[in-house]
Motif scaffolding. Structure first.
Motif, mmCIF file in Angstrom:
data_model
loop_
_atom_site.group_PDB
_atom_site.id
_atom_site.type_symbol
_atom_site.label_atom_id
_atom_site.label_comp_id
_atom_site.label_asym_id
_atom_site.label_seq_id
_atom_site.Cartn_x
_atom_site.Cartn_y
_atom_site.Cartn_z
ATOM 1 N N GLU B 181 44.750 33.330 21.460
ATOM 2 C CA GLU B 181 43.885 33.414 22.673
ATOM 3 C C GLU B 181 42.731 34.084 22.626
ATOM 4 O OE1 GLU B 181 45.125 33.440 26.096
ATOM 5 O OE2 GLU B 181 46.464 31.854 25.301
ATOM 6 N N GLU B 223 37.826 25.962 33.921
ATOM 7 C CA GLU B 223 36.394 26.564 33.778
ATOM 8 C C GLU B 223 35.338 25.503 34.491
ATOM 9 O OE1 GLU B 223 36.183 29.769 32.230
ATOM 10 O OE2 GLU B 223 34.151 29.608 32.689
ATOM 11 N N SER B 274 58.681 34.050 34.800
ATOM 12 C CA SER B 274 57.286 34.212 34.792
ATOM 13 C C SER B 274 56.416 33.268 35.586
ATOM 14 C CB SER B 274 56.656 34.778 33.377
ATOM 15 O OG SER B 274 57.108 33.476 32.508
ATOM 16 N N LYS B 281 51.752 33.018 43.145
ATOM 17 C CA LYS B 281 50.628 33.648 43.383
ATOM 18 C C LYS B 281 49.434 32.348 43.579
ATOM 19 C CE LYS B 281 50.709 37.821 40.559
ATOM 20 N NZ LYS B 281 50.418 38.463 39.349
ATOM 21 N N ILE B 304 62.766 41.618 43.304
ATOM 22 C CA ILE B 304 62.290 42.293 44.158
ATOM 23 C C ILE B 304 60.791 42.109 43.866
ATOM 24 C CG2 ILE B 304 61.223 44.698 44.810
ATOM 25 C CD1 ILE B 304 63.959 45.728 44.684
ATOM 26 N N GLN B 305 60.281 41.764 42.746
ATOM 27 C CA GLN B 305 59.223 41.465 42.073
ATOM 28 C C GLN B 305 58.621 40.232 42.736
ATOM 29 O OE1 GLN B 305 58.205 41.030 38.033
ATOM 30 N NE2 GLN B 305 55.909 40.744 38.241
ATOM 31 N N TYR B 334 66.274 46.820 53.938
ATOM 32 C CA TYR B 334 65.619 47.067 52.573
ATOM 33 C C TYR B 334 65.962 45.839 51.669
ATOM 34 C CZ TYR B 334 65.055 49.232 48.248
ATOM 35 O OH TYR B 334 64.511 49.481 46.949
ATOM 36 N N PRO B 335 65.118 45.523 50.908
ATOM 37 C CA PRO B 335 63.829 46.084 50.712
ATOM 38 C C PRO B 335 62.817 45.536 51.614
ATOM 39 C CG PRO B 335 63.987 44.497 49.140
ATOM 40 C CD PRO B 335 65.322 44.619 49.934
ATOM 41 N N LEU B 338 60.090 47.363 53.717
ATOM 42 C CA LEU B 338 59.188 48.085 52.892
ATOM 43 C C LEU B 338 58.101 47.205 52.121
ATOM 44 C CD1 LEU B 338 61.301 50.701 50.971
ATOM 45 C CD2 LEU B 338 59.868 51.143 52.874
ATOM 46 N N ILE B 339 58.478 46.323 51.840
ATOM 47 C CA ILE B 339 57.555 45.154 51.300
ATOM 48 C C ILE B 339 56.810 44.682 52.390
ATOM 49 C CG2 ILE B 339 57.408 42.799 50.355
ATOM 50 C CD1 ILE B 339 60.130 43.378 49.037
ATOM 51 N N LEU B 341 55.522 46.232 54.929
ATOM 52 C CA LEU B 341 54.654 47.507 55.156
ATOM 53 C C LEU B 341 53.469 47.375 54.354
ATOM 54 C CD1 LEU B 341 55.066 49.677 57.360
ATOM 55 C CD2 LEU B 341 55.912 51.269 55.680
ATOM 56 N N GLN B 342 53.892 47.304 53.027
ATOM 57 C CA GLN B 342 52.968 47.376 51.992
ATOM 58 C C GLN B 342 51.836 46.100 52.234
ATOM 59 O OE1 GLN B 342 54.260 46.905 48.022
ATOM 60 N NE2 GLN B 342 52.260 46.346 47.251
ATOM 61 N N GLU B 345 49.527 46.332 55.130
ATOM 62 C CA GLU B 345 48.349 47.258 54.788
ATOM 63 C C GLU B 345 47.263 46.902 53.892
ATOM 64 O OE1 GLU B 345 49.051 51.448 53.845
ATOM 65 O OE2 GLU B 345 48.238 50.957 51.842
ATOM 66 N N ILE B 349 43.376 45.492 54.634
ATOM 67 C CA ILE B 349 41.978 46.105 53.975
ATOM 68 C C ILE B 349 41.025 45.059 53.602
ATOM 69 C CG2 ILE B 349 41.432 46.797 51.698
ATOM 70 C CD1 ILE B 349 44.056 48.455 51.932
#
Lengths: 478, 349, 121
Positions: B181, B223, B274, B281, B304-305, B334-335, B338-339, B341-342, B345, B349
């Motif tokens: 790598e 690239e 993974s 993403k 949760i991730q 839950y959860p 909370l997720i 909410l995050q 936010e 931004i």
């Protein structure tokens, strides 16, 4: 033959054999480390670290720095960590329920606000009170976590939970890191093509008497006081010889808690740092290795001989004694948790070599020395001691100790040569000669105390949360 | 019992010998340090003058250090300094530095070192050839691109790129040893110094038996946005190596078309964890409203991730509609509470 | 023009100083970020040429601090390494005026500085 003399024979032969095996293994370590160090230095001589310092393709690294009552220096420390030569990073400061104004200072200086960040508690920890980020663009890499006090391991686990990047670098917030330390620590993860690198560590050096300005090391000096100076010698021996040899064997068990990098995914799968032990740094590496062995995945724990991290060593017997006591308990606890691996061929080098070495030479050595002394008094009382022989044995061990130290100092001079003055080197050699008389007995004593405390099940981490963890496990064992 | 006395003498004696040796070394090192300081000044002066004058007086420099050039350590020092200056400066200065290097006949020694067995000397020589662009040595360097020593072959690969740019990539046809790598990153950086020049062979490298070559080829597609290779890249998503698949997901995201998100949703279930995260993403970049039902469906995962990443993806695909979609996401339990909410936010931004 | 150069690579720092002095500028040098910030306070240069990766205080932090405090009184050119577009973007977001990526041509830098000098007048 009377039972006393039979006992005596067994005793003398035992001590003799033990000393010889110990000496042989040290000779092996010394010689074996040379190749590894040479290989590294040759390779390093034309490595272009710029390649990743600012690249956006560099692996993403979360630095996790737990802080407990560090208010006096926290601003400087954070600033210093933020300016490390590495672009792809986030810096997570974990305020472990400090009683001072650390958090307020950070909020004030870095213009922090409380976010509604949801902490994914993959590892169980004490509750998080708040996650803060900066309103200023330049500090966007900074995350400050405020949590209830739970000790160093718990704070590190919280940091791991919050980290969003692939690699976790755990540091003591008061350590002084070299600018390129992260680059060097991260590189092994990208290098290996056949084995997965699960953790890397670098050399810790002692900063007592060095000139430090604003969190930067300006000039390296040999510690002026005896205690830190002996520890300098200890660290040189352990890091330059011991760790390099073990790294070459791929049997390294310990990445120092003061500065080490981990593959986060594997660290989490293993359950993170163990909060029940005082030796959380060695325990984690052992557990991660064990995990990889059990899954039969090829892996490596890498070690870098460059001095990457500077730290203050305890300079009085009280703190030093407490530190060594804790190391002993950490070792015992770790060995106990993983006793299944003892001479277990399923665990390869780890089970057949690393673990037994730690068991016999790290854990048992002080105990044998201590009981040897007691037996000696006993035999002397019965007038059974052949004093010439006994003194010769002592002299042999003593002379070997000096040889090993001198060899370590020589390797230091040949490689990094941090101490350039002749007087400094001579002082180190003199220290090597004084060590067995004025320092070693104290180390043995502290280790015995550690054993006793362990047997009494003293809840040590409770004490640790009270005293903070500024001086914990920078463990330089070999 | 073993005789201990000889051992004691041996240990003490060896200590003493080592100590004396150490002091001698220290003495020499300290003398050399002073000498190096002087030499350093001389070298810096020459280099400063070379870098900033358009017409250099190489002959003069050569005269002034003629005798010093006979000393190996001095040659090493000035070579090192010229190399590091050459890396830092481009344009005229770069040319002048190369001229200086050749006038001092430093290239003579590099050839010697290239033929040495010792790997690090050899690798260093190859590095020097690349930096100083000694084109005449191309063939000799090329031979080493599949050398069994990792550093030798890596430096050879880098040097080849430095010498001929994109054309140099042809070593990928034949390299059987892995490319780490780290070195893939350096190779890409080296390529970035050249203007993009179309190059052939990526389709072949994508099918290479050497997985590191496949990964590197995928990075090249990424690239340089080689849209024309979409079909070939798509095939890699079924590769047996999970790292290859991961890079494929990343690459295909860069050259995506209408069918890409469909492909992702199709392979999602069977991927390792993974890679699931990477897919989620990637969908932040290329996903559309059509993918949202699928993503909501996947939110049933216990992890949760993954939940957090999926929620973020949903929010990023259509930030304006997130408030409405939230109602379907169990926003009170839950959860997820909370997720959400995050994420709210974050998108604000 | 009064120029402050902040760069931790001694070779680059020396050569830049050498060249820009020749061009008739007044040069102040700093080998790390902290020194740079102190000297900026003290000398109030017209132009700052700063490396991104520097010990103690990074180039980015210098941009942030300077632009907050002195607005457009000082211009900033940053030195970066090839292939770090993201860092360059970050620098511009913070208010950097121009950038040059290493390896760079000293003559080109010299010309760019002349342009800044003209603008100042």
């Amino acid at each position: 033959m009377s039972w006393q003399s039979l006992f005596f024979e067994i005793f003398s032969y035992g001590i003799m054999m033990y000393s010889l095996i110990l000496i042989i293994s040290y000779i092996f370590i010394g010689v074996y480390s040379i190749g590894e160090t040479k290989h590294y230095l040759n390779k390093n001589s034309f490595t272009d670290y710029n390649a990743i310092s600012s690249s956006s393709k560099a692996p993403r690294v979360s630095i996790i720095a737990p802080a407990y009552n560090e208010g006096a220096t926290i601003i400087e420390n954070v600033r210093s960590l933020l300016s490390l030569h590495y672009n792809n990073l986030e810096l997570i400061i974990v305020n472990d329920g400090s009683k001072d104004d650390s958090l307020e200072k950070l909020i004030d200086k870095y213009d922090l606000y409380k976010t509604s960040y949801f902490v994914n508690s993959q590892i169980k920890t004490k509750p998080v009170k708040g996650v803060y980020k900066s309103r200023k663009l330049i500090y966007r890499k900074l995350i400050v976590v405020d949590k209830e006090n739970g000790g160093k391991a718990d704070a590190l686990n919280t940091g791991i939970n919050i980290s969003s990047y692939e690699y976790a670098v755990c540091v003591d917030v008061d350590c002084i890191l070299e600018q390129d330390s992260l680059l060097k620590l991260v590189k092994p993860f990208l290098e290996n093509t056949t084995k997965k690198v699960i953790a890397t560590g670098g050399v810790i050096r002692i900063a007592n008497s060095c000139v430090i300005e604003n969190g930067r090391l300006i000039q390296v000096n040999l510690p002026k006081k005896f205690l830190p100076r002996v520890q300098t010698l200890e660290y040189i021996r352990a890091f330059l010889l011991g760790r390099m040899a073990w790294s070459r064997l791929n049997g390294l068990l310990l990445i120092s808690g003061a500065f080490g990098a981990f593959d986060k995914e594997i660290a989490i799968k293993c359950g993170g740092y163990d909060t029940e032990t005082v030796g959380e740094d060695i325990e984690l590496v052992v557990r991660m290795r064990r995990y990889m062995e059990e899954l039969e995945l090829p892996y490596k724990v890498s070690f870098i001989p460059d001095p990457l991290c500077w730290t203050e060593a305890p300079d009085n017997f009280k703190i030093l004694g407490r530190q060594r006591n804790r190391w002993t308990r950490g070792t015992i606890e770790t060995l106990k948790i993983h006793k299944k691996m003892f001479f277990n061929p399923d665990y390869g080098i780890l089970g057949l070599l690393s673990y037994p070495y730690w068991f016999f030479f790290e854990f048992l050595a002080p105990i044998i020395e201590f009981f040897g002394l007691i037996s000696l008094a006993f035999f002397a009382y019965f007038g059974m001691i052949n004093w010439t022989y006994f003194i010769n044995l002592l002299l042999m061990v003593f002379s070997f100790g000096i040889l090993y130290s001198v060899f370590a100092i020589l390797m230091e001079v040949l490689t990094y040569n941090q101490y350039k003055k002749k007087s400094e080197i001579l002082k180190l050699v003199l220290t090597a000669m004084l060590e067995p008389i004025f320092f070693h007995p104290f180390v043995v004593y502290s280790a015995i105390r550690g054993n006793i405390d362990y047997l009494r099940k003293k809840k040590s981490w409770g004490e640790m949360t009270r005293t903070g963890f500024g001086t914990t496990n920078k463990t330089p064992k070999s | 019992m073993i005789q201990l006395k000889p051992l004691i003498y041996l240990f003490f004696g060896t200590s003493l010998v080592l100590l004396i040796y150490m002091l001698v070394i220290l003495y020499i090192k300290n003398i050399n340090r002073e000498k190096y300081k002087r030499w350093s000044k001389i070298c810096n002066n020459i280099i400063n003058n070379t870098v900033y004058s358009d017409d250099i007086n190489v002959k003069n420099h050569q005269k002034s250090i003629e005798s010093l050039l006979l000393i190996k350590t001095f040659r090493k020092l000035i070579t090192k300094k010229i190399l590091s200056a050459t890396i830092s400066f481009s344009g005229n200065s770069n040319n002048s530095l190369r001229k200086l290097y050749l006038h001092l006949h430093l290239d003579k020694y590099v050839i010697e070192n290239l033929n040495v067995k010792n790997w690090h000397i050899k690798a260093k020589a190859i590095q020097e050839i690349g930096i100083m662009k000694l084109e005449s040595m191309y063939d000799k360097v090329y031979k080493n691109t599949n050398h069994k020593n990792e550093l030798v072959r890596a430096e050879a690969q880098i040097a080849i790129i430095k010498l001929v740019g994109f054309k140099g990539l042809k070593f990928l046809d034949s390299v059987t040893q892995p490319i780490s790598e780290w070195y893939q990153m350096i190779l890409l950086r080296e390529l970035s110094h050249f203007d993009y020049d179309s190059f052939n062979g990526v389709d072949v490298w994508l099918k290479s038996k050497n997985t590191s070559v496949v990964i590197f080829a995928l990075k090249l597609v990424d690239e340089y946005h080689l849209f024309e290779l979409y079909k070939e890249v798509e095939l890699c998503i079924y590769h047996s190596d999970e790292n290859v698949r991961q890079q494929t997901i990343k690459t295909i995201t860069k050259i995506f078309n209408n069918s890409t998100s469909n492909l992702f949703t199709k392979i999602f279930e069977s991927e390792v964890f993974s890679n699931k995260i990477v897919i989620a993403k990637s969908l932040q970049e290329i996903g559309t409203d059509d993918d949202i039902p699928f993503l909501i469906n996947q939110l049933q995962t216990e992890n949760i991730q993954l939940k957090t990443v999926l929620t973020r993806t949903i929010a990023k695909i259509n930030p304006n509609n997130f408030e409405t979609i939230c109602k379907e996401l169990n926003p009170d339990i839950y959860p997820m509470n909370l997720i959400i909410l995050q994420i709210k936010e974050e998108i604000r931004i | 023009m009064k120029i402050l150069i902040a760069e931790d690579d001694a070779l680059i720092l020396n050569t830049l100083e050498f060249r820009l002095k020749k061009d008739g500028h007044e040069i102040i040098t700093a080998i790390d970020g902290r020194e740079a910030l102190e000297k900026i306070e003290e000398h109030r240069p017209d132009l700052i040429i700063s490396d991104i990766m520097m010990p103690y205080v990074s180039g980015l932090e210098i941009i942030g601090t300077v632009k907050e405090k002195y607005k457009d009184e000082m211009s900033i050119i940053i030195l970066t390494t090839m292939g770090q577009e993201e860092v360059v973007l970050e620098a511009f977001e913070l208010g950097a005026d121009d950038f040059i990526s290493k390896p760079f041509s000293p003559s080109e830098l010299s010309i760019r500085i002349k342009r800044f000098a003209l603008r100042k007048k």
